[in-house]
Design a protein around this motif. Sequence first.
Motif, PDB file in Angstrom:
ATOM      1  N   UNK A  19       0.833  -1.204   0.000  1.00  0.00           N
ATOM      2  CA  UNK A  19       0.000   0.000   0.000  1.00  0.00           C
ATOM      3  C   UNK A  19       0.869   1.257   0.000  1.00  0.00           C
ATOM      4  N   UNK A  20       1.948   1.231   0.778  1.00  0.00           N
ATOM      5  CA  UNK A  20       2.849   2.367   0.839  1.00  0.00           C
ATOM      6  C   UNK A  20       3.549   2.643  -0.476  1.00  0.00           C
ATOM      7  N   UNK A  21       3.967   1.580  -1.166  1.00  0.00           N
ATOM      8  CA  UNK A  21       4.633   1.729  -2.468  1.00  0.00           C
ATOM      9  C   UNK A  21       3.667   2.342  -3.485  1.00  0.00           C
ATOM     10  N   UNK A  22       2.444   1.842  -3.504  1.00  0.00           N
ATOM     11  CA  UNK A  22       1.441   2.380  -4.436  1.00  0.00           C
ATOM     12  C   UNK A  22       1.132   3.840  -4.108  1.00  0.00           C
ATOM     13  N   UNK A  23       0.956   4.126  -2.820  1.00  0.00           N
ATOM     14  CA  UNK A  23       0.554   5.470  -2.398  1.00  0.00           C
ATOM     15  C   UNK A  23       1.643   6.514  -2.618  1.00  0.00           C
ATOM     16  N   UNK A  24       2.906   6.104  -2.609  1.00  0.00           N
ATOM     17  CA  UNK A  24       4.002   7.056  -2.784  1.00  0.00           C
ATOM     18  C   UNK A  24       4.511   7.120  -4.218  1.00  0.00           C
ATOM     19  N   UNK A  25       3.897   6.329  -5.124  1.00  0.00           N
ATOM     20  CA  UNK A  25       4.338   6.327  -6.521  1.00  0.00           C
ATOM     21  C   UNK A  25       4.009   7.645  -7.199  1.00  0.00           C
ATOM     22  N   UNK A  26       4.814   8.010  -8.199  1.00  0.00           N
ATOM     23  CA  UNK A  26       4.642   9.277  -8.895  1.00  0.00           C
ATOM     24  C   UNK A  26       4.429   9.145 -10.402  1.00  0.00           C
ATOM     25  N   UNK A  27       4.967   8.078 -11.015  1.00  0.00           N
ATOM     26  CA  UNK A  27       4.958   8.002 -12.478  1.00  0.00           C
ATOM     27  C   UNK A  27       4.284   6.743 -13.019  1.00  0.00           C
ATOM     28  N   UNK A  28       4.774   5.567 -12.605  1.00  0.00           N
ATOM     29  CA  UNK A  28       4.328   4.329 -13.259  1.00  0.00           C
ATOM     30  C   UNK A  28       4.391   3.151 -12.305  1.00  0.00           C
ATOM     31  N   UNK A  29       3.376   2.297 -12.388  1.00  0.00           N
ATOM     32  CA  UNK A  29       3.344   1.056 -11.612  1.00  0.00           C
ATOM     33  C   UNK A  29       3.053  -0.106 -12.545  1.00  0.00           C
ATOM     34  N   UNK A  30       3.870  -1.143 -12.466  1.00  0.00           N
ATOM     35  CA  UNK A  30       3.544  -2.427 -13.090  1.00  0.00           C
ATOM     36  C   UNK A  30       3.195  -3.390 -11.961  1.00  0.00           C
ATOM     37  N   UNK A  31       2.013  -3.993 -12.075  1.00  0.00           N
ATOM     38  CA  UNK A  31       1.484  -4.870 -11.027  1.00  0.00           C
ATOM     39  C   UNK A  31       1.017  -6.141 -11.711  1.00  0.00           C
ATOM     40  N   UNK A  44      -9.014  -2.909  -0.549  1.00  0.00           N
ATOM     41  CA  UNK A  44      -8.004  -2.032   0.067  1.00  0.00           C
ATOM     42  C   UNK A  44      -6.907  -1.672  -0.932  1.00  0.00           C
ATOM     43  N   UNK A  45      -6.423  -2.665  -1.681  1.00  0.00           N
ATOM     44  CA  UNK A  45      -5.369  -2.421  -2.666  1.00  0.00           C
ATOM     45  C   UNK A  45      -5.939  -1.719  -3.906  1.00  0.00           C
ATOM     46  N   UNK A  46      -7.157  -2.089  -4.307  1.00  0.00           N
ATOM     47  CA  UNK A  46      -7.787  -1.446  -5.462  1.00  0.00           C
ATOM     48  C   UNK A  46      -7.986   0.046  -5.221  1.00  0.00           C
ATOM     49  N   UNK A  47      -8.386   0.414  -4.010  1.00  0.00           N
ATOM     50  CA  UNK A  47      -8.578   1.832  -3.684  1.00  0.00           C
ATOM     51  C   UNK A  47      -7.267   2.598  -3.773  1.00  0.00           C
ATOM     52  N   UNK A  48      -6.170   1.958  -3.358  1.00  0.00           N
ATOM     53  CA  UNK A  48      -4.855   2.605  -3.464  1.00  0.00           C
ATOM     54  C   UNK A  48      -4.467   2.793  -4.925  1.00  0.00           C
ATOM     55  N   UNK A  49      -4.783   1.807  -5.760  1.00  0.00           N
ATOM     56  CA  UNK A  49      -4.492   1.914  -7.189  1.00  0.00           C
ATOM     57  C   UNK A  49      -5.307   3.036  -7.831  1.00  0.00           C
ATOM     58  N   UNK A  50      -6.584   3.132  -7.475  1.00  0.00           N
ATOM     59  CA  UNK A  50      -7.432   4.186  -8.043  1.00  0.00           C
ATOM     60  C   UNK A  50      -6.959   5.570  -7.607  1.00  0.00           C
ATOM     61  N   UNK A  51      -6.512   5.669  -6.358  1.00  0.00           N
ATOM     62  CA  UNK A  51      -6.003   6.953  -5.868  1.00  0.00           C
ATOM     63  C   UNK A  51      -4.716   7.342  -6.605  1.00  0.00           C
ATOM     64  N   UNK A  52      -3.873   6.361  -6.877  1.00  0.00           N
ATOM     65  CA  UNK A  52      -2.643   6.639  -7.630  1.00  0.00           C
ATOM     66  C   UNK A  52      -2.975   7.066  -9.058  1.00  0.00           C
ATOM     67  N   UNK A  53      -3.947   6.393  -9.668  1.00  0.00           N
ATOM     68  CA  UNK A  53      -4.356   6.761 -11.031  1.00  0.00           C
ATOM     69  C   UNK A  53      -4.910   8.180 -11.072  1.00  0.00           C
ATOM     70  N   UNK A  54      -5.593   8.590 -10.013  1.00  0.00           N
ATOM     71  CA  UNK A  54      -6.126   9.950  -9.934  1.00  0.00           C
ATOM     72  C   UNK A  54      -5.005  10.986  -9.881  1.00  0.00           C
ATOM     73  N   UNK A  55      -3.808  10.562  -9.423  1.00  0.00           N
ATOM     74  CA  UNK A  55      -2.631  11.449  -9.405  1.00  0.00           C
ATOM     75  C   UNK A  55      -1.888  11.406 -10.740  1.00  0.00           C
TER      76      UNK A  55
END
Length: 373
Positions: A19-31, A44-55
């Motif tokens: 969750x911390x890695x997803x929440x602190x990401x800035x550019x790109x995530x491969x999952x 819980x993890x999906x919400x973190x992904x959606x929040x990152x996408x919103x950024x």
Amino acid sequence: MDKSIEIVYSGEDYFKRLHGIISSSNKEIHFQTYIFENDSTGIYIAEALKAAAARKVKIYLLLDGYGSSSLPNKFINDLTKHGVEVRIFSPLFSVNSLYIGRRLHHKIVVADEQVALIGGINIGDRYRGKVNETAWLDYAIEIRNPKIAKAVSNICQHIYLKKLKTKSAPIIHEEDGTSIRIIQNDWLKRRNEISNAYIKAIKEAKEEIIIVGSYFLPGRKLINALRKAAHKGVNIKLILSGIADVPLIKRATSYLYLSLLKHNIELYEWNKSVLHGKVAVVDAQKSIIGSFNLNHLSSYGSIEMNVEIDSSEFSKNLTTHFNDEILIQCERITSETIKKRTSFLTNTLNWIAYHFVRITLILATYLPQKRFK
């Protein structure tokens, strides 16, 4: 100890880090993961992904078509609606073929080409645990090294974009007496690096081998390597699952017990929860951790990734963890134990289960069929 690599445990340790890695990401995530469940942990993890996408973080989520087959379309559509790119690896049914054998068994998250989580832990409550339910026993590695993370990100990208014929040099990083190597198994691409690493490590062992093995049904090469190591005087400890999530495979593994004991290989069963880990430590010097199970499916069917770490400090700490925290909670399996728990009928059923599972796995990986990615 090298802080760029850390052992990660299933349960809150893994999911807080993820969750911390997803929440602190800035550019790109491969999952990339085999199982993504529609439960409290998945949400819980999906919400973190959606929040990152919103950024405006670019997120590429790859799910296995069989392992994540129970994930509702509504769940996936919600992710895509919020900007997460989702693809299903090798759907079981397509207009061209029924596919069984080759699966995406990765459990990888890599963010911003800076940090990677690689291991055997899927996304679901059973791996995180609950108030009244112990998390399945499993492990991962957190690597904070840009060279390694970028290389892992490239591998994930190639798989996501269906690049079948990509070639890559071995991923190795050496620093301050520690060697980190990313190893892969993918029979279609003729990659057998994890299988070979296990065999090599066992053959080179001088004092002790500890293996945590879920769904433990190794082929002849690995069994013979273990027997030869034991005959050389190497102390071998196998930590296996006492609680079965797949009873048929538990029976098949039990069929091997007497043969292993005859070669002075120590057997232990973990009964606190389902054992899902895939780890080896040799001579408190070399550690292998990842998604690879010691069975035919991982060797010849699934796409797997492990981390091989050559470091006395890291491996000594992991050895201490197994000897002082895990083994003391396990049940030691001996010839006497087996006599008490088995009968002629049990032994017969175990024999049938072993040969049935072995034949099924061989057919699943060798039947001619169109390969999907």
